[in-house]
Scaffold this active site. Sequence first.
Site, PDB file in Angstrom:
ATOM      1  N   SER A   1       0.741  -1.194   0.155  1.00 38.02           N
ATOM      2  CA  SER A   1      -0.076  -0.048   0.067  1.00 38.02           C
ATOM      3  C   SER A   1       0.892   1.261   0.009  1.00 38.02           C
ATOM      4  CB  SER A   1      -0.773  -0.045   1.200  1.00 38.02           C
ATOM      5  OG  SER A   1      -1.498  -1.256   1.291  1.00 38.02           O
TER       6      SER A   1
HETATM    7  N1  SAM Z   1      -0.260  -5.017   4.145  1.00 38.38           N
HETATM    8  C1  SAM Z   1       0.496  -5.379   3.014  1.00 38.38           C
HETATM    9  C2  SAM Z   1       1.588  -4.507   2.945  1.00 38.38           C
HETATM   10  O1  SAM Z   1       2.135  -4.051   3.780  1.00 38.38           O
HETATM   11  O2  SAM Z   1       2.527  -5.044   1.857  1.00 38.38           O
HETATM   12  C3  SAM Z   1      -0.413  -5.042   1.643  1.00 38.38           C
HETATM   13  C4  SAM Z   1      -1.586  -6.044   1.535  1.00 38.38           C
HETATM   14  S1  SAM Z   1      -2.149  -6.097  -0.127  1.00 38.38           S
HETATM   15  C5  SAM Z   1      -2.668  -4.570  -0.644  1.00 38.38           C
HETATM   16  C6  SAM Z   1      -3.344  -7.177   0.154  1.00 38.38           C
HETATM   17  C7  SAM Z   1      -2.861  -8.491   0.537  1.00 38.38           C
HETATM   18  O3  SAM Z   1      -4.220  -9.433   1.119  1.00 38.38           O
HETATM   19  C8  SAM Z   1      -2.560  -9.446  -0.654  1.00 38.38           C
HETATM   20  O4  SAM Z   1      -1.157 -10.031  -0.457  1.00 38.38           O
HETATM   21  C9  SAM Z   1      -3.403 -10.364  -0.820  1.00 38.38           C
HETATM   22  O5  SAM Z   1      -2.850 -11.665  -1.376  1.00 38.38           O
HETATM   23  C10 SAM Z   1      -4.016 -10.565   0.580  1.00 38.38           C
HETATM   24  N2  SAM Z   1      -5.277 -11.355   0.807  1.00 38.38           N
HETATM   25  C11 SAM Z   1      -6.295 -11.307  -0.066  1.00 38.38           C
HETATM   26  N3  SAM Z   1      -7.228 -12.079   0.412  1.00 38.38           N
HETATM   27  C12 SAM Z   1      -6.853 -12.627   1.585  1.00 38.38           C
HETATM   28  C13 SAM Z   1      -7.425 -13.661   2.545  1.00 38.38           C
HETATM   29  N4  SAM Z   1      -8.649 -14.120   2.712  1.00 38.38           N
HETATM   30  N5  SAM Z   1      -6.420 -13.966   3.666  1.00 38.38           N
HETATM   31  C14 SAM Z   1      -5.232 -13.461   3.582  1.00 38.38           C
HETATM   32  N6  SAM Z   1      -4.767 -12.629   2.772  1.00 38.38           N
HETATM   33  C15 SAM Z   1      -5.480 -12.269   1.707  1.00 38.38           C
END
Ligand code: SAM
Length: 228
Positions: free
Chosen positions: A65
């Site tokens: 993000s």
């Molecule tokens: N917080 C992260 C960082 O600091 O880099 C960025 C997060 S990114 C915008 C969203 C993440 O959520 C992705 O890596 C995606 O694979 C994960 N995601 C999506 N659905 C999910 C789920 N049900 N459980 C865990 N992770 C999930």
Amino acid sequence: MYNTGDFARLRERVVESLEREGYLKNKLVKKALLSVPRELFVPEKYREYAYVDSPLPIGYGQTISAIHMVAIMTEALDPLPGMRVLEIGTGSGYQAAVLAEIVAKEDPSLKGHVYTVERIPELAEFARRNIERAGYRNYITVVVGDGSKGLPEYAPYDRIIVTAAAPSVPKPLIDQLKPGGKLVIPVGDLYIQRLLILEKKHDGELSFKWGIDCVFVPLIGEYGWKES
Ligand code: SAM
């Protein structure tokens, strides 16, 4: 090529500008953003862009993000030293490190900890490597799984943050929040969401407050969006 000192100066500059623009008011959040080396959480080829305030690709169609979004969400979450925090959507591990800096590294004797769940195993591995290199290994547990169901084995949590877009607030997350706890989550459709800040009062009653509009990749899972 940038060196560690150059990155530290870029970090200071972006934090100053977030403060000037009014995104950053909480001293603990400011200190954490100044401490965590974001350049260690982006893929090698984007390292020189680590302090550009925009999302960056981390592979598998996912992103780290933008820095102002991390600042806004962390401030809304209001983490304190000693707290147990759950993050859903580990991605690069950067948001988890910012949280760990506040709840655990600030005063390790209080035994705060960050648990973070990622559904893509390769990204969980990427995050583990980044977290280790940046010196947060003892303060963060990375788990592979469907975080829309929370992480019941370590519940309850003082704070829960979801860094992916949900169609609604997953009930297991509310159940796993301590009385007095806070949950921050982007809620909306697949194209635009709004940050929701939910508080569970000490008597168990829930209160809701809306924050800014945002755009996140989808939360895919049992209590999120279905995989297409
Ligand atoms: N917080 C992260 C960082 O600091 O880099 C960025 C997060 S990114 C915008 C969203 C993440 O959520 C992705 O890596 C995606 O694979 C994960 N995601 C999506 N659905 C999910 C789920 N049900 N459980 C865990 N992770 C999930």
